[in-house]
Write an enzyme that holds these catalytic residues in place. Structure first.
Site, PDB file in Angstrom:
ATOM      1  N   GLY A   7       0.800  -1.234   0.000  1.00 14.98           N
ATOM      2  CA  GLY A   7       0.000   0.000   0.000  1.00 14.98           C
ATOM      3  C   GLY A   7       0.824   1.272   0.000  1.00 14.98           C
ATOM      4  O   GLY A   7       0.263   2.364   0.072  1.00 14.98           O
ATOM      5  N   GLU A  33       5.285  -5.707   2.597  1.00 11.26           N
ATOM      6  CA  GLU A  33       4.993  -6.467   1.361  1.00 11.26           C
ATOM      7  C   GLU A  33       4.674  -5.491   0.251  1.00 11.26           C
ATOM      8  O   GLU A  33       3.604  -5.545  -0.352  1.00 11.26           O
ATOM      9  CB  GLU A  33       3.728  -7.321   1.536  1.00 11.26           C
ATOM     10  CG  GLU A  33       3.764  -8.410   2.541  1.00 11.26           C
ATOM     11  CD  GLU A  33       2.384  -9.034   2.742  1.00 11.26           C
ATOM     12  OE1 GLU A  33       2.330 -10.128   3.307  1.00 11.26           O
ATOM     13  OE2 GLU A  33       1.367  -8.440   2.348  1.00 11.26           O
ATOM     14  N   GLY A  77       4.593  -3.864  -3.359  1.00 11.05           N
ATOM     15  CA  GLY A  77       4.777  -4.207  -4.764  1.00 11.05           C
ATOM     16  C   GLY A  77       4.934  -2.931  -5.568  1.00 11.05           C
ATOM     17  O   GLY A  77       5.935  -2.680  -6.235  1.00 11.05           O
ATOM     18  N   ARG A  78       3.910  -2.071  -5.441  1.00 13.23           N
ATOM     19  CA  ARG A  78       3.836  -0.846  -6.225  1.00 13.23           C
ATOM     20  C   ARG A  78       5.037   0.080  -6.041  1.00 13.23           C
ATOM     21  O   ARG A  78       5.650   0.517  -7.011  1.00 13.23           O
ATOM     22  CB  ARG A  78       2.568  -0.093  -5.801  1.00 13.23           C
ATOM     23  CG  ARG A  78       2.206   1.093  -6.662  1.00 13.23           C
ATOM     24  CD  ARG A  78       1.019   1.835  -6.051  1.00 13.23           C
ATOM     25  NE  ARG A  78      -0.074   0.963  -5.684  1.00 13.23           N
ATOM     26  CZ  ARG A  78      -1.038   0.571  -6.512  1.00 13.23           C
ATOM     27  NH1 ARG A  78      -1.046   1.000  -7.742  1.00 13.23           N
ATOM     28  NH2 ARG A  78      -2.002  -0.235  -6.112  1.00 13.23           N
ATOM     29  N   CYS A 123     -12.801  -3.847 -28.103  1.00 17.47           N
ATOM     30  CA  CYS A 123     -14.201  -3.487 -28.347  1.00 17.47           C
ATOM     31  C   CYS A 123     -14.877  -3.261 -27.000  1.00 17.47           C
ATOM     32  O   CYS A 123     -15.857  -3.935 -26.644  1.00 17.47           O
ATOM     33  CB  CYS A 123     -14.887  -4.586 -29.134  1.00 17.47           C
ATOM     34  SG  CYS A 123     -14.061  -4.904 -30.691  1.00 17.47           S
ATOM     35  N   GLU A 124     -14.304  -2.397 -26.219  1.00 17.91           N
ATOM     36  CA  GLU A 124     -14.823  -2.014 -24.906  1.00 17.91           C
ATOM     37  C   GLU A 124     -14.541  -0.529 -24.784  1.00 17.91           C
ATOM     38  O   GLU A 124     -13.383  -0.104 -24.953  1.00 17.91           O
ATOM     39  CB  GLU A 124     -14.079  -2.740 -23.770  1.00 17.91           C
ATOM     40  CG  GLU A 124     -14.293  -4.228 -23.709  1.00 17.91           C
ATOM     41  CD  GLU A 124     -15.689  -4.622 -23.247  1.00 17.91           C
ATOM     42  OE1 GLU A 124     -16.355  -3.808 -22.565  1.00 17.91           O
ATOM     43  OE2 GLU A 124     -16.116  -5.738 -23.582  1.00 17.91           O
TER      44      GLU A 124
HETATM   45  C1  LIG Z   1      -1.460  -6.537  -3.447  1.00 18.26           C
HETATM   46  C2  LIG Z   1      -0.899  -6.883  -2.142  1.00 18.26           C
HETATM   47  C3  LIG Z   1       0.303  -6.307  -1.708  1.00 18.26           C
HETATM   48  C4  LIG Z   1       1.032  -5.258  -2.495  1.00 18.26           C
HETATM   49  O1  LIG Z   1       0.304  -4.093  -2.611  1.00 18.26           O
HETATM   50  P1  LIG Z   1       0.994  -2.806  -3.282  1.00 18.26           P
HETATM   51  O2  LIG Z   1      -0.153  -1.867  -3.464  1.00 18.26           O
HETATM   52  O3  LIG Z   1       1.553  -3.263  -4.572  1.00 18.26           O
HETATM   53  O4  LIG Z   1       2.006  -2.327  -2.340  1.00 18.26           O
HETATM   54  C5  LIG Z   1       0.821  -6.719  -0.512  1.00 18.26           C
HETATM   55  N1  LIG Z   1       0.201  -7.646   0.249  1.00 18.26           N
HETATM   56  C6  LIG Z   1      -0.951  -8.212  -0.132  1.00 18.26           C
HETATM   57  C7  LIG Z   1      -1.567  -9.232   0.743  1.00 18.26           C
HETATM   58  C8  LIG Z   1      -1.549  -7.839  -1.326  1.00 18.26           C
HETATM   59  O5  LIG Z   1      -2.699  -8.421  -1.700  1.00 18.26           O
END
Ligand SMILES: *Cc1c(COP(=O)(O)O)cnc(C)c1O
Length: 415
Positions: A230, A272, A274-275, A343-344
């Site tokens: 997040g 955790e 990702g973004r 086609c959306e």
């Molecule tokens: C998607 C997700 C993340 C990563 O979220 P980001 O927005 O990419 O930081 C981490 N933990 C869980 C359980 C997720 O589903």
């Protein structure tokens, strides 16, 4: 407004297109490493700190290898993601398994690989026991429910399908202890693309409180708290980026007050993300192939929502640079829609976007697409997934995933 920067110019990309036809993703290794290091530096004060990269954000093994070399682990929620981590040498407690609604085989594999299993419900403990046995180390995902501070920013956790209620968390730890678990972790994720530093301080405070309460009630010493992902990205040029060092310092302040003086210390902090790790490093390159003027003015590009779903799915903003034009100030601009070929009608990368006057043949760079970009791709409408390229630190470019072809599209069929 300042133009967002890119690690390449039009000429560099135009040359690349001779070898790799558009559309394609290009990832900048330097940016990827910088974001990964920033995480480790911001939490260096916490001896056991570990960032587990959310594999779903960018499941390319070459990306994972780079992140592994920066000491990141992997956060998985499916069997293929676990196998991907295994293939690049991420296993054992360098993998976190934060899944939900999990099939038995996936729990089995997670346990076999020694991943940290983070359960999403109190009933998942007996389920896990039946399909794989109860591991020594077990974690639970907490859904804090109605929180005034949270609701105003990201919606109400009460509406989220994830995690255990506070009462169930107590029940779950008591049960896990009874079933022989010896080591314990606690997880929560209440932010999404959050750009406010104090929000993470608030998250830390709430989860530290819960960890202390669990110790009071059951004498269980939580070994780590996992703050989830997040961590936000400033997709719009006018947005202020999240100051991750400040996030780290604020959490340190809360830790020093609440945890350091207790016997829960040393408590490990896990994340955790990702973004924050991968978004900025990735750019989707696409070429303008049509111009159309009806009630609105459209430029059609050779990428579509199948390559990058976020704008179509959530109305997400991704900045667009018209290579060779946006960098030049004071060029005449016009308000246009940049659209794909699905086609959306939601297949639009930009709506009413002010861009320098475009022409057919122009190359567009769609920014901050390295997380939840390629990964969310699909084949609807017979659209094939594009290639992924890596711009390495020595400025050479390597293909890290080829584009799909029609044989791939037919691969699961028997005519
Ligand atoms: C998607 C997700 C993340 C990563 O979220 P980001 O927005 O990419 O930081 C981490 N933990 C869980 C359980 C997720 O589903």
């Amino acid at each position: 407004m300042p133009e967002k920067t890119l690690p390449f110019d039009r000429e560099f990309i135009e040359n690349l297109t001779q070898k790799y036809p558009t559309p394609f993703y290009i990832y900048d290794e330097k940016t990827l490493r910088r974001c990964a290091r920033l995480f480790n530096e911001s939490f260096a004060w916490n001896a056991g700190f570990q960032e587990f990269f959310a594999v779903k954000a960018n499941p390319n093994p070459e990306i994972l290898k780079i992140l592994k070399s920066e000491k990141l682990g992997g956060d998985c929620s499916s069997l293929p993601e676990l196998l991907l981590c295994e293939r690049v040498g991420l296993r054992g407690e360098l993998t976190m398994f934060t899944s939900n609604n999990t099939p038995p085989l996936e729990f089995f594999k997670a346990k076999e690989l020694g991943a940290i299993i983070n359960l999403d419900d109190v009933t998942h403990l007996p389920f896990l026991e039946k399909c794989a046995g109860v591991p020594d180390l077990i974690s639970f995902r907490w859904n804090p429910g109605a929180l005034r501070e949270v609701e105003s920013v990201i919606g109400n956790p009460v509406d989220a399908k994830y995690g255990l209620t506070t009462e169930q968390i107590f029940e779950a730890f008591a049960l896990a202890q009874k079933k022989g678990a010896k080591r314990f972790g606690l997880h929560t994720m209440i932010a999404s693309n959050m750009l406010k530093e104090d929000f993470f301080e608030f998250t830390a405070k709430t989860i530290f409180d819960l960890a202390l309460e669990i110790e009071r009630r059951f004498g269980i010493k939580i070994e780590f708290v996992n703050l989830g992902g997040g961590f936000g990205v400033a997709y719009r040029p006018e947005e202020l980026p999240l100051n991750l060092r400040e996030v780290g310092e604020r959490i340190r302040g809360v830790y020093d007050k609440m945890i350091a003086p207790t016997d829960l210390a040393p408590l490990k902090i896990f994340t955790e993300s990702g973004r924050f790790i991968a978004a900025e490093a990735g750019t989707l390159i696409t070429r303008v192939i049509h111009e159309k003027k009806i009630y609105k003015h459209y430029f059609g590009v050779d990428a579509c929502m199948a390559n990058l779903m976020r704008p179509g799915m959530y109305g997400a903003y991704h900045h667009i640079t018209a290579l060779g034009k946006s960098e030049t100030p004071n060029l005449p601009k016009e308000k246009v829609d940049v659209v794909g070929s699905l086609c959306e009608n939601c297949d639009k990368f930009a709506v009413d976007r002010e861009l320098p006057k475009l022409e057919i043949g122009d190359l567009l760079a769609i920014h901050d697409a390295g997380a939840h970009g390629y990964a969310m791709g699909f084949q609807y409408n017979g659209k094939l997934r594009c290639a992924e390229l890596l711009l390495q630190e020595d400025r050479s470019v390597r293909m890290i995933r080829r584009a799909e072809n029609v044989d791939d599209y037919f691969a699961t069929l028997n005519f």
